[in-house]
Design a protein around this motif. Structure first.
Motif, PDB file in Angstrom:
ATOM      1  N   VAL A 176       0.867  -1.179   0.000  1.00 29.98           N
ATOM      2  CA  VAL A 176       0.000   0.000   0.000  1.00 29.98           C
ATOM      3  C   VAL A 176       0.904   1.230   0.000  1.00 29.98           C
ATOM      4  N   PRO A 177       0.645   2.200  -0.858  1.00 30.27           N
ATOM      5  CA  PRO A 177       1.506   3.384  -0.884  1.00 30.27           C
ATOM      6  C   PRO A 177       1.363   4.218   0.389  1.00 30.27           C
ATOM      7  N   CYS A 178       2.490   4.752   0.831  1.00 24.69           N
ATOM      8  CA  CYS A 178       2.500   5.631   2.001  1.00 24.69           C
ATOM      9  C   CYS A 178       2.009   7.021   1.589  1.00 24.69           C
ATOM     10  N   LEU A 179       1.420   7.720   2.519  1.00 21.96           N
ATOM     11  CA  LEU A 179       0.952   9.079   2.249  1.00 21.96           C
ATOM     12  C   LEU A 179       2.126   9.989   1.875  1.00 21.96           C
ATOM     13  N   SER A 180       3.311   9.706   2.428  1.00 17.32           N
ATOM     14  CA  SER A 180       4.482  10.531   2.122  1.00 17.32           C
ATOM     15  C   SER A 180       4.866  10.442   0.645  1.00 17.32           C
ATOM     16  N   SER A 220      12.248   0.593  -2.176  1.00 17.21           N
ATOM     17  CA  SER A 220      11.814   1.010  -0.846  1.00 17.21           C
ATOM     18  C   SER A 220      10.306   1.273  -0.780  1.00 17.21           C
ATOM     19  N   GLU A 221       9.670   1.521  -1.910  1.00 18.39           N
ATOM     20  CA  GLU A 221       8.221   1.753  -1.957  1.00 18.39           C
ATOM     21  C   GLU A 221       7.660   0.966  -3.129  1.00 18.39           C
ATOM     22  N   TYR A 222       7.074  -0.210  -2.843  1.00 24.72           N
ATOM     23  CA  TYR A 222       6.658  -1.135  -3.885  1.00 24.72           C
ATOM     24  C   TYR A 222       5.523  -0.619  -4.760  1.00 24.72           C
ATOM     25  N   CYS A 223       4.806   0.388  -4.333  1.00 26.60           N
ATOM     26  CA  CYS A 223       3.705   0.941  -5.139  1.00 26.60           C
ATOM     27  C   CYS A 223       4.165   2.090  -6.017  1.00 26.60           C
ATOM     28  N   LEU A 224       5.443   2.390  -5.982  1.00 29.38           N
ATOM     29  CA  LEU A 224       5.994   3.485  -6.776  1.00 29.38           C
ATOM     30  C   LEU A 224       6.806   2.901  -7.928  1.00 29.38           C
ATOM     31  N   TYR A 225       6.437   3.270  -9.159  1.00 26.06           N
ATOM     32  CA  TYR A 225       7.137   2.769 -10.348  1.00 26.06           C
ATOM     33  C   TYR A 225       7.786   3.935 -11.062  1.00 26.06           C
TER      34      TYR A 225
END
Length: 180
Positions: free
Chosen positions: A81-85, A175-180
């Motif tokens: 799940v993407p972080c708000l940051s 470090s953020e799996y929802c960010l491509y």
């Protein structure tokens, strides 16, 4: 039901027909079965109706997820799940570089992911196009695609979309799996 009450909920039947058509078009449910296989139990399907602010009705078929058992109906519920940051960072970069932001929404996101395990559901007889609401009983069917109410829905959607993003040559952040 009185005719006045039936007339009041007539627009809701249009929303229900739209929801049923979406599931038929998508192939969410398998063919009707006579019985559930040994060791399995049919989980009831419910339909939520909501009157939106604009006066339109919205219908959603959901599974009673509290009846689903881990180890039998699913193995792993985790999904990134993407972080708000991340959103804040992207908006800050876009503002600094004067980029235009576009937003999209996948209305039937869960309906696209294929089920990994065997889940059988009890579909109400009235859950069909043009139903009058007077139908009784249930039809047992195998769930072929994810629907709202199942714990593994977000994971299945992630597993379906991740290869698509990779095929577009997008690199996934470590470090953020929802960010491509």
């Amino acid at each position: 039901i009185s005719e006045a009450l039936r007339a009041k909920f007539k627009p809701a039947s249009v929303a229900l027909d739209k929801e049923v058509l979406q599931h038929d078009k998508n192939g969410t449910f398998g063919p009707a079965l006579k019985a559930v296989f040994a060791g399995h139990k049919a989980i009831p399907l419910a339909c939520l109706l909501k009157l939106k602010r604009n006066g339109m009705w919205k219908a959603r078929a959901i599974l009673k997820g509290f009846l689903i058992k881990q180890g039998l109906h699913y193995n792993e519920p985790f999904a990134p799940v993407p972080c708000l940051s991340v959103f804040r960072f992207l908006l800050a970069v876009a503002a600094a570089l004067d980029w235009e932001i576009k937003q999209g929404d996948i209305v039937t996101a869960f309906l696209q992911a294929d089920m990994e395990t065997e889940v059988y559901i009890a579909v109400p007889e009235w859950f069909k196009v043009g139903a009058t609401g007077n139908e009784t009983g249930f039809t047992i069917r195998r769930l072929l695609k994810a629907i709202p109410g199942i714990p593994q829905g977000p994971r299945l959607f992630y597993l379906k979309t991740n290869p698509i993003f990779r095929s577009l040559k997008l690199l996934q952040s470590t470090s953020e799996y929802c960010l491509y």
